[in-house]
Design a protein around this motif. Structure first.
Motif, PDB file in Angstrom:
ATOM      1  N   SER A  29       1.135  -1.220   0.434  1.00  0.00           N
ATOM      2  CA  SER A  29      -0.051  -0.328   0.096  1.00  0.00           C
ATOM      3  C   SER A  29       0.463   1.247   0.386  1.00  0.00           C
ATOM      4  O   SER A  29       0.133   2.054  -0.642  1.00  0.00           O
ATOM      5  N   LYS A  30       1.705   1.049   0.604  1.00  0.00           N
ATOM      6  CA  LYS A  30       2.815   2.394   0.365  1.00  0.00           C
ATOM      7  C   LYS A  30       4.025   2.471  -1.153  1.00  0.00           C
ATOM      8  O   LYS A  30       4.370   3.136  -0.506  1.00  0.00           O
ATOM      9  N   MET A  31       3.807   1.008  -1.485  1.00  0.00           N
ATOM     10  CA  MET A  31       3.988   1.861  -3.030  1.00  0.00           C
ATOM     11  C   MET A  31       2.690   1.591  -4.206  1.00  0.00           C
ATOM     12  O   MET A  31       2.874   0.994  -5.382  1.00  0.00           O
ATOM     13  N   GLU A  32       2.123   3.026  -3.686  1.00  0.00           N
ATOM     14  CA  GLU A  32       1.552   2.973  -5.145  1.00  0.00           C
ATOM     15  C   GLU A  32       0.898   2.146  -5.693  1.00  0.00           C
ATOM     16  O   GLU A  32      -0.172   1.833  -6.629  1.00  0.00           O
ATOM     17  N   GLY A  33       0.305   1.483  -4.571  1.00  0.00           N
ATOM     18  CA  GLY A  33      -0.418   0.441  -4.732  1.00  0.00           C
ATOM     19  C   GLY A  33      -0.020  -1.361  -5.886  1.00  0.00           C
ATOM     20  O   GLY A  33      -1.124  -2.588  -6.333  1.00  0.00           O
ATOM     21  N   LEU A  34       1.192  -1.410  -5.974  1.00  0.00           N
ATOM     22  CA  LEU A  34       1.804  -2.406  -6.762  1.00  0.00           C
ATOM     23  C   LEU A  34       1.913  -3.261  -6.114  1.00  0.00           C
ATOM     24  O   LEU A  34       2.126  -3.506  -4.586  1.00  0.00           O
ATOM     25  N   SER A  35       1.810  -4.455  -7.075  1.00  0.00           N
ATOM     26  CA  SER A  35       2.224  -6.301  -6.258  1.00  0.00           C
ATOM     27  C   SER A  35       3.205  -6.807  -6.375  1.00  0.00           C
ATOM     28  O   SER A  35       4.485  -6.194  -7.353  1.00  0.00           O
ATOM     29  N   LEU A 100       1.168   6.884 -13.392  1.00  0.00           N
ATOM     30  CA  LEU A 100       1.629   5.477 -13.701  1.00  0.00           C
ATOM     31  C   LEU A 100       3.216   5.962 -13.380  1.00  0.00           C
ATOM     32  O   LEU A 100       4.372   6.548 -13.222  1.00  0.00           O
ATOM     33  N   SER A 101       3.492   5.554 -11.807  1.00  0.00           N
ATOM     34  CA  SER A 101       5.185   6.075 -11.073  1.00  0.00           C
ATOM     35  C   SER A 101       5.400   4.755 -10.615  1.00  0.00           C
ATOM     36  O   SER A 101       5.417   3.448 -10.449  1.00  0.00           O
ATOM     37  N   HIS A 198       6.965   9.329 -11.241  1.00  0.00           N
ATOM     38  CA  HIS A 198       6.047  10.212 -12.384  1.00  0.00           C
ATOM     39  C   HIS A 198       6.528   9.596 -13.815  1.00  0.00           C
ATOM     40  O   HIS A 198       7.216  10.882 -14.379  1.00  0.00           O
ATOM     41  N   VAL A 199       5.645   9.074 -14.102  1.00  0.00           N
ATOM     42  CA  VAL A 199       6.941   8.269 -15.667  1.00  0.00           C
ATOM     43  C   VAL A 199       5.367   8.395 -16.645  1.00  0.00           C
ATOM     44  O   VAL A 199       5.784   9.156 -18.235  1.00  0.00           O
ATOM     45  N   LEU A 200       4.260   7.953 -16.887  1.00  0.00           N
ATOM     46  CA  LEU A 200       3.697   8.021 -17.851  1.00  0.00           C
ATOM     47  C   LEU A 200       1.605   7.972 -17.014  1.00  0.00           C
ATOM     48  O   LEU A 200       1.550   8.092 -15.617  1.00  0.00           O
ATOM     49  N   ASN A 201       0.907   9.364 -17.605  1.00  0.00           N
ATOM     50  CA  ASN A 201      -0.171   9.359 -17.292  1.00  0.00           C
ATOM     51  C   ASN A 201      -2.083   8.553 -18.397  1.00  0.00           C
ATOM     52  O   ASN A 201      -0.896   7.912 -19.359  1.00  0.00           O
ATOM     53  N   VAL A 202      -2.401   7.815 -18.121  1.00  0.00           N
ATOM     54  CA  VAL A 202      -3.201   6.394 -18.234  1.00  0.00           C
ATOM     55  C   VAL A 202      -4.532   6.988 -17.853  1.00  0.00           C
ATOM     56  O   VAL A 202      -4.660   7.386 -17.348  1.00  0.00           O
ATOM     57  N   VAL A 203      -5.190   6.863 -19.811  1.00  0.00           N
ATOM     58  CA  VAL A 203      -7.229   7.611 -19.163  1.00  0.00           C
ATOM     59  C   VAL A 203      -7.275   5.841 -19.908  1.00  0.00           C
ATOM     60  O   VAL A 203      -6.794   5.781 -21.521  1.00  0.00           O
ATOM     61  N   LEU A 204      -8.693   5.593 -19.513  1.00  0.00           N
ATOM     62  CA  LEU A 204      -9.060   3.932 -20.589  1.00  0.00           C
ATOM     63  C   LEU A 204     -10.307   4.797 -21.705  1.00  0.00           C
ATOM     64  O   LEU A 204     -11.039   5.313 -20.291  1.00  0.00           O
ATOM     65  N   LYS A 205     -10.633   4.208 -22.595  1.00  0.00           N
ATOM     66  CA  LYS A 205     -11.527   5.404 -22.936  1.00  0.00           C
ATOM     67  C   LYS A 205     -12.026   4.167 -24.168  1.00  0.00           C
ATOM     68  O   LYS A 205     -12.567   3.878 -23.730  1.00  0.00           O
ATOM     69  N   GLY A 206     -12.912   4.963 -24.742  1.00  0.00           N
ATOM     70  CA  GLY A 206     -14.167   4.459 -25.406  1.00  0.00           C
ATOM     71  C   GLY A 206     -13.367   3.775 -26.586  1.00  0.00           C
ATOM     72  O   GLY A 206     -12.385   3.995 -26.951  1.00  0.00           O
TER      73      GLY A 206
END
Length: 502
Positions: A29-35, A100-101, A198-206
Motif C-alpha cells: 500500500s506504500k508502493m502505489e498499490g503495486l504488487s 504510472l509511477s 511519475h513516468v506516464l499518464n493513462v486514461v481508459l477511453k471509448g
C-alpha cells in the motif's frame, strides 16, 4: 553434555542466523498499490527466501508481509512490480488520468527494482491512451536512440510488441484499441536504481477508428522517425495505424519513406495515404502493387494512414522520417512584401521630388515680355518670336504665272487690251511678328468672320500718261527695232496667252 555447553551452542547458532538472514517488512500500500514479485534467478545458489516464515522460490507480495532472505546476493534475486488498471464499463472508468509511477522499495530488500509493469484493461471495444507528464515520447529506433535512463515497452494483449518509447520526443499521445501492458525498465537492462516517480499518464477511453493512433508534433530542425507498430517486425494482419501530425504556421513537413517493405497480399491491399486535416482530397495514396514515391511535402496539419492486408508472403513495415522546413509560400510572401515596400518607398520619394520641383518653380515665376508689335510671349516656352526675316513667311515654294507677268498685264490694261481681272494673290495679312492690318475706312471689319477665307480683289491699276508706258524688260516679246510707239499701238491683234500661263 552439560547445560552450559548447550547454552553456548544456542547462542552461537542464533548469532549465525542473524548475521546471514534479515527480516524485511514490505507493505504494498506504500508502493502505489503495486504488487511485488521476487524471483530466485540461480537455483544452485545458497540464497533462501521466506515469506511469513514459509520458504519460497518465488514470492508475490500483495499485502503487508514479513520477508527473510538468507545468503542472497543482488545477482541471485530479481524484483519486479506490477499493477492492474481496469474497468468493465466506460462509465465506471476513471475520468482523470491515472499516474504510472515507479515505487521506491524498502532498503531491506537484497536487490533493486528491475522493472514495473502496468496491465491496462479498457472496457469491451475500448481503448487506452498514454501521455507523458514531462514532454513528449519518441520511439526507440535505429538512428533515433533514447538518451533517457529508462525505456518504456508497450505490448499488446496477444504478446506482440507495439513499440519501445522514451521521453524527449515528439509523440504527444498514443492510443491503442486493445488491452496492453506497459513496462518501464532501465536502459540496457539495467535496474531502476534512481527513484523514477511519475513516468506516464493513462486514461481508459471509448472506441477509436484505428487500431493505433499517434499524435505527433515535430520540432523545427529535429527530424522525427515514425515506425509502424511492431517494428522491425511487420504490422499485424488487417491492422491499421494513423499518425496525426501537427505542422506549425509558416512551415511545411517533408516526409521521406526511408524504409518500406511491401508484402504480396492474398486478400485486400496495403495502403499508405496522406491527406491534410479538413481537406477531403488526398495528397498521396499508394498500394503494394503501385510504385510509391519516396518523398512528399505537406504544408498543413495532416493524417498519415497505413493499413495492412492478409500477407501471402513478406510483411508490411514502414519507417517514415518527418522534417519541418520553411514554407515556400511563406518565403514568396516575404519576397512580395519586400518588393511592395520598396515600391511604396519609391512612390513616396517620387511624390516628395515632385513637390520640391513645384515649390522651386513657384520661387522662380516666369515673366512674360510685352512686344509692341502685338505678341506677348513666355521665354521659357517658345523663346522670342521670329521676325519676318527669320520665319521665312515671305518665301514661296512656287510663284504664280500671274505674278511673273504682272507688268505685261499692267501695260495691257493701260492701253485697253485687258480689262479688270480677278486673280489669286498670296496672303499678305498679319504674321506673328506684325500687328493686325486695320482698314482706314474700317468698312466691313466688324462683319467679317474670323478665320474665313475670302477671294482677294486686286484693286484697279491707275491710268498713267502715255509717257510712263515704256519698255521695262528686254526680252523676245518686246522687239523695238527702232519702231515708234504709234506703229504698235493701233493693232496688236488677238490676245495671246503667255507661255506657261493659265
Amino acid at each position: 553434555m552439560s547445560s552450559s555447553r548447550v547454552t553456548l551452542h544456542l547462542l552461537l547458532l542464533t548469532f549465525v542466523l542473524f548475521t546471514v538472514s534479515e527480516l524485511c517488512k514490505v507493505d504494498p500500500s506504500k508502493m502505489e498499490g503495486l504488487s511485488l514479485h521476487i524471483k530466485k534467478l540461480r537455483p544452485a545458489s545458497e540464497c533462501k527466501m521466506k515469506i511469513n516464515s514459509v520458504p519460497k522460490e518465488k514470492i508475490t507480495v500483495t499485502s503487508s508481509s514479513e520477508l527473510t532472505f538468507q545468503d542472497c546476493l543482488p545477482e541471485d534475486v530479481q524484483i519486479t512490480a506490477m499493477k492492474v488498471i481496469e474497468c468493465s464499463q466506460l462509465k465506471d472508468c476513471q475520468k482523470t488520468p491515472a499516474r504510472l509511477s515507479v515505487p521506491v522499495l524498502p532498503t531491506c530488500l537484497p536487490a533493486p527494482l528491475s522493472s514495473v509493469t502496468w496491465n491496462l484493461r479498457p472496457p469491451q471495444s475500448g481503448s487506452v491512451e498514454l501521455t507523458s507528464p514531462t514532454g513528449a515520447l519518441k520511439q526507440s529506433l535505429p538512428g533515433q536512440q533514447c538518451n533517457d535512463s529508462i525505456i518504456i515497452k508497450v505490448v499488446g494483449d496477444d504478446g506482440s510488441t507495439i513499440g519501445h518509447f522514451c521521453h524527449q520526443g515528439a509523440i504527444q499521445t498514443v492510443q491503442i484499441h486493445t488491452k496492453v501492458s506497459v513496462t518501464v525498465s532501465g536502459m540496457g537492462g539495467k535496474a531502476l536504481t534512481a527513484p523514477f516517480k511519475h513516468v506516464l499518464n493513462v486514461v481508459l477511453k471509448g472506441e477509436i477508428s484505428e487500431r493505433y493512433i499517434f499524435t505527433v508534433s515535430p520540432m523545427r530542425d529535429t527530424p522525427v522517425l515514425l515506425a509502424t507498430p511492431g517494428w522491425p517486425i511487420g504490422m499485424k494482419d488487417y491492422s491499421t495505424v494513423s499518425w496525426i501530425v501537427s505542422v506549425p504556421p509558416k512551415m511545411e513537413a517533408h516526409l521521406m519513406f526511408v524504409n518500406l517493405s511491401q508484402p504480396k497480399c492474398s486478400n485486400r491491399h496495403t495502403d499508405i495515404r496522406v491527406h491534410r486535416v479538413g481537406c477531403p482530397e488526398e495528397d498521396y495514396s499508394r498500394r503494394e502493387d503501385e510504385e510509391a514515391k519516396s518523398e512528399i511535402t505537406v504544408s498543413d496539419n495532416f493524417y498519415l494512414n497505413m493499413s495492412n492486408c492478409m500477407p501471402e508472403r513478406g510483411d508490411f513495415r514502414v519507417l517514415t522520417k518527418i522534417t519541418l522546413q520553411e514554407s515556400k509560400n511563406f518565403l514568396q510572401t516575404i519576397i512580395l512584401s519586400v518588393v511592395s515596400a520598396l515600391l511604396v518607398i519609391f512612390a513616396v520619394v517620387l511624390v516628395v521630388v515632385c513637390v520640391v520641383i513645384r515649390k522651386k518653380k513657384k520661387l522662380n515665376p516666369e515673366v512674360s515680355i510685352y512686344n509692341p508689335n502685338g505678341t506677348s510671349f513666355l521665354p521659357a516656352h517658345n523663346g522670342f518670336p521670329k521676325t519676318r526675316e527669320d520665319n521665312e513667311s515671305h518665301v514661296y515654294a512656287s510663284i504664280e504665272d500671274t505674278l511673273v507677268y504682272t507688268d505685261l498685264l499692267r501695260q495691257g490694261a493701260e492701253i485697253g487690251v485687258y480689262g479688270e481681272f480677278d486673280t489669286y494673290r498670296p496672303f499678305t495679312g498679319q504674321t506673328d511678328s506684325q500687328k493686325p492690318l486695320v482698314s482706314e475706312a474700317g468698312a466691313g471689319a466688324d462683319n467679317m468672320p474670323v478665320g474665313a477665307y475670302q477671294q482677294f480683289q486686286v484693286p484697279p491699276l491707275p491710268i498713267r500718261p502715255k509717257s510712263h508706258v515704256q519698255t521695262l524688260v528686254d526680252n523676245d516679246i518686246y522687239q523695238t527695232d527702232d519702231q515708234s510707239e504709234e506703229e504698235h499701238s493701233p493693232d496688236l491683234g488677238p490676245r495671246l496667252e503667255p507661255e506657261g500661263g493659265n
